[in-house]
Structure formats: structure tokens, C-alpha cells
Design a protein around this motif. Structure first.
Motif, PDB file in Angstrom:
ATOM      1  N   MET A  77       3.257  17.350   1.750  1.00 25.61           N
ATOM      2  CA  MET A  77       2.395  16.936   2.849  1.00 25.61           C
ATOM      3  C   MET A  77       1.336  15.910   2.452  1.00 25.61           C
ATOM      4  SD  MET A  77       3.209  18.166   5.772  1.00 25.61           S
ATOM      5  CE  MET A  77       1.620  18.014   6.602  1.00 25.61           C
ATOM      6  N   PRO A  78       0.687  16.082   1.324  1.00 26.25           N
ATOM      7  CA  PRO A  78      -0.315  15.063   0.970  1.00 26.25           C
ATOM      8  C   PRO A  78       0.308  13.675   0.916  1.00 26.25           C
ATOM      9  CG  PRO A  78      -0.496  16.955  -0.481  1.00 26.25           C
ATOM     10  CD  PRO A  78       0.750  17.160   0.334  1.00 26.25           C
ATOM     11  N   MET A  79       1.490  13.635   0.360  1.00 20.98           N
ATOM     12  CA  MET A  79       2.218  12.382   0.260  1.00 20.98           C
ATOM     13  C   MET A  79       2.578  11.833   1.641  1.00 20.98           C
ATOM     14  SD  MET A  79       4.167  10.213  -1.210  1.00 20.98           S
ATOM     15  CE  MET A  79       5.591   9.278  -0.695  1.00 20.98           C
ATOM     16  N   HIS A  86       1.181   9.306  -5.930  1.00 19.45           N
ATOM     17  CA  HIS A  86       1.591  10.694  -5.733  1.00 19.45           C
ATOM     18  C   HIS A  86       2.647  11.117  -6.736  1.00 19.45           C
ATOM     19  CE1 HIS A  86      -0.614  11.967  -2.044  1.00 19.45           C
ATOM     20  NE2 HIS A  86      -0.856  10.670  -2.015  1.00 19.45           N
ATOM     21  N   SER A  87       3.470  10.197  -7.188  1.00 20.78           N
ATOM     22  CA  SER A  87       4.400  10.539  -8.257  1.00 20.78           C
ATOM     23  C   SER A  87       3.614  10.940  -9.499  1.00 20.78           C
ATOM     24  CB  SER A  87       5.303   9.354  -8.609  1.00 20.78           C
ATOM     25  OG  SER A  87       6.191   9.081  -7.556  1.00 20.78           O
ATOM     26  N   ARG A 137       0.836  -1.202   0.000  1.00 23.92           N
ATOM     27  CA  ARG A 137       0.000   0.000   0.000  1.00 23.92           C
ATOM     28  C   ARG A 137       0.866   1.246   0.000  1.00 23.92           C
ATOM     29  NH1 ARG A 137      -4.811   0.260   3.304  1.00 23.92           N
ATOM     30  NH2 ARG A 137      -4.584   2.332   2.360  1.00 23.92           N
ATOM     31  N   VAL A 138       1.994   1.204   0.702  1.00 25.17           N
ATOM     32  CA  VAL A 138       2.881   2.366   0.691  1.00 25.17           C
ATOM     33  C   VAL A 138       3.441   2.583  -0.712  1.00 25.17           C
ATOM     34  CG1 VAL A 138       5.069   3.286   1.527  1.00 25.17           C
ATOM     35  CG2 VAL A 138       3.468   2.230   3.126  1.00 25.17           C
ATOM     36  N   VAL A 139       3.820   1.485  -1.363  1.00 24.93           N
ATOM     37  CA  VAL A 139       4.351   1.608  -2.725  1.00 24.93           C
ATOM     38  C   VAL A 139       3.292   2.215  -3.638  1.00 24.93           C
ATOM     39  CG1 VAL A 139       5.067   0.289  -4.753  1.00 24.93           C
ATOM     40  CG2 VAL A 139       6.055  -0.227  -2.517  1.00 24.93           C
ATOM     41  N   GLU A 140       2.075   1.741  -3.499  1.00 22.96           N
ATOM     42  CA  GLU A 140       0.996   2.293  -4.321  1.00 22.96           C
ATOM     43  C   GLU A 140       0.804   3.771  -4.040  1.00 22.96           C
ATOM     44  OE1 GLU A 140      -2.435   0.679  -5.334  1.00 22.96           O
ATOM     45  OE2 GLU A 140      -1.474  -1.155  -6.045  1.00 22.96           O
TER      46      GLU A 140
END
Lengths: 181, 181
Positions: free
Chosen positions: B131-133, A166-167, A158-161
Motif C-alpha cells: 500500500m505505501p508503494m 520503495h524497492s 517521479r514514478v520511477v524514483e
DNA sequence: TCTAGTAGTTCGATCATCGAACTAAACCCG
DNA sequence: CGGGTTTAGTTCGATGATCGAACTACTAGA
């Protein structure tokens, strides 16, 4: 080429656990999130140390890792993986060849093309340094039961996603619309 | 300065999930370990995208982040954190100043010294993107209960320790014996 | 007050990278 | 076949980031 290694290492140690921006109104991250950040830092340090040991720069180390993991590759395929122009890749391969880590072979199927492969001794040397690390990281999981391992996997995925999302939000200035795959 | 961004992004997409070295006798990593590797990749991509948006290179972004998190710093302190020579730091600060992200102030306590601070608008702009990230990554934890969060934290801490240990094993060519802390 | 050390900058050199131009080979398709 | 077009890799010239060394201004300690 590695004169700044001492600086890098000292940075890690002298880097005081500063106020974490608390006084700036930033919400204090939960410990897992903090560890995640630490992880990104220390993995950079590890890569730098490994590059130093193998007497290559970080770019060339990256290329070496791809060659080791994927087997012989053409310069252009390697360039795409590493994220370099083919021009820069040519010189990177030159550097790796100069120190004996890789060699160029003709591609039997296409006389325009070339195959770059890691020399066995270099591969072995790199593996000898990398494997203990890889194994150790993987072995951390041994101290967690089935359920907990699934929790960890789910969290990391989930963190990778999240990062990917966000990228994409930020940029992908010329994202080529994922032709194929 | 960012002409290669498209290459970077395409890399992510075209990078086939290759044979993972299975044919090379490398033990297949467990999914958590694989996600960990993915994480390192995508975090690089995120940093590149962020740098692109802020119109700075990765080095300067790193410096900006330190300034934002720690407040005003002297060039030498910043150099140590970022892992650059003071000479390179000078020019990095010049670049950041030129695009208006930071400014130099005299240090009232030492007339040799200078304080570098992020300009509020730039700070805010960077925070607005970051911040959103950060929040989203931290929020991933919300889907895990207390117990599972502790599991995740424990896992990550152990991985960080593992990295640190192996970095030390590899190199620390001039490790300055951790004076202080 | 003199001397040694420190903070930051400037200077010249080096290295990694880029895009553009080039060469050779392969691929079309008429 | 046999031309024109595409592809693979390299070379070239330019640019940007970095380094160590030298320099300047200031501080601190004897």
C-alpha cells in the motif's frame, strides 16, 4: 517451450475488470495509475510474444536485447546485466548459439575471455520486430506539445524514483553500497 | 531461492547508461520513452524485493496479489489469471499453503471445486508492504493539475494500446477470438 | 441412469537455474 | 623473471518450477 502462450494470451482477454478490491476498502486508483498497471501487464505480454517469435525464452531474449543494444559483451558482463550467474549465462549463450542468434568470438585482448555478439541476421530480425513497437511508443509523444511532453516526462521520472525508493525500503538485502558510480 | 537477489540489485547499480545504441543507428529515444523503459525495469525489481520479503517466489507472489485483489478463487480461475497450467497452480498453492499465506476451503456450491483464499495475516502483511508503494505512485499525481493529469492518462492509455496492438501483430498464436467481453 | 464434461491432483519428464569445483590465463610484486 | 593470487569461463550435480498426460471425484445433460 511455449505451450503456455495461449494461456497467457487468453488470460489477458478473460481477465475480467474485477471489483478492483473496492469491497476490500482499497482506495480506487486514479485512471493514470490504473493505466500504469495495465502497462506493466501488456509489456510482459509483448515480451512473451516477441520471445515466441524469435524462438527463445524470456531470459535469452533479455540477453539478446542487451547484445543488440550494447554490442558484443563478455559472458560475465552479460550475466551481470541480465541478472544471472555466470553458470546460467553459459548455458543461455549455448542456447542462443544453438539456434544461431549469437556467436562466441575470442577476445583479442584477453585470452581467458570471450565476446558474445548477436549475429547480424538475428539482430536484424529482432530489430525488425522491435523497432516498429519502439517507434510507435515514441511516436505517441508526437501528439503532445512541448509542455505536455515535459509533464509526461516529469511524471514518469517521479514514478520511477518512487519505485526505486520503495524497492530500497523493502529489501536490498545485500545492497553492495554502490561502490563507484 | 533468493541467492540471486544481490546480483539483481547490483545490476541496477552497475548498469552503466551505455551508449544507448546510438552508434548502431538507433534513434535516440525521447526522455519520456526512456523513463518508460526504466519503469519496466524498476517495477521488476520492486516485485522481486516484495517477493523476497514475503518469502515466496515471483509466481506465488503474483498468485497472492490476485487472491488479495479479487478475493477467494478456485485453483483453475487463479491458474488462468496467473498464466499457469492447473498442474503448476496446484503446486504453487501447495507452496503458499506451506508457508501459511493461503488456505484451501471446500466450495460449498460444487463439491469438485476448491476455493483458495489469502490468510488475513498474510493479506495484511502484503498490503502493509504494497500500500505505501501504491499510494506513493498514485500520490505522484497530486503534483499535477487536472489538465496535466488528463494528459498523463491519455498518454499512458495510448502507450498501452500501442503495446496491445503490437503484441497482437507479433503473435497471438492461438488467440481464441475473444469470446465474450 | 448413463454418459460426457469439468475441477483438481498426481506423476514422470524437462528445463532453467544455482553454487561449487575446475581450467586456463592474466596480474602482481618481491 | 616466477611464484601465488585473482579473474573468466565452463562443467558438474542438485534443486525447483513447470509441463502434458493420466487419474479421481464430482456434476450436468440426454
Amino acid at each position: 517451450m511455449f505451450e503456455n502462450i495461449a494461456r497467457r494470451l487468453e488470460r489477458v482477454q478473460t481477465h475480467s475488470p474485477d471489483a478492483q478490491g473496492r469491497e476490500l476498502g482499497r482506495p480506487p486508483a486514479r485512471p493514470a495509475t490504473q493505466s500504469l498497471r495495465d502497462l506493466l501487464d501488456v509489456s510482459d505480454d509483448f515480451a512473451a510474444a516477441l520471445a515466441h517469435r524469435l524462438e527463445v525464452n524470456l531470459t535469452d531474449l533479455d540477453a539478446m536485447q542487451h547484445l543488440i543494444m550494447a554490442g558484443p559483451l563478455s559472458p560475465s558482463a552479460l550475466a551481470k546485466r541480465v541478472g544471472l550467474s555466470t553458470a546460467a549465462m553459459t548455458t543461455a549463450i549455448d542456447r542462443l548459439e544453438a539456434v544461431g542468434h549469437v556467436r562466441r568470438r575470442a577476445n583479442p585482448d584477453d585470452r581467458r575471455s570471450v565476446l558474445v555478439e548477436a549475429r547480424p541476421e538475428s539482430r536484424q530480425r529482432a530489430m525488425g520486430l522491435l523497432m516498429p513497437m519502439i517507434g510507435a511508443v515514441d511516436a505517441v509523444l508526437d501528439d503532445f506539445d512541448e509542455h505536455d511532453q515535459r509533464v509526461i516526462t516529469r511524471y514518469l521520472s517521479r514514478v520511477v524514483e518512487t519505485y526505486r525508493g520503495h524497492s530500497a525500503r523493502l529489501g536490498a538485502p545485500h545492497a553492495p553500497e554502490a561502490a563507484g558510480r
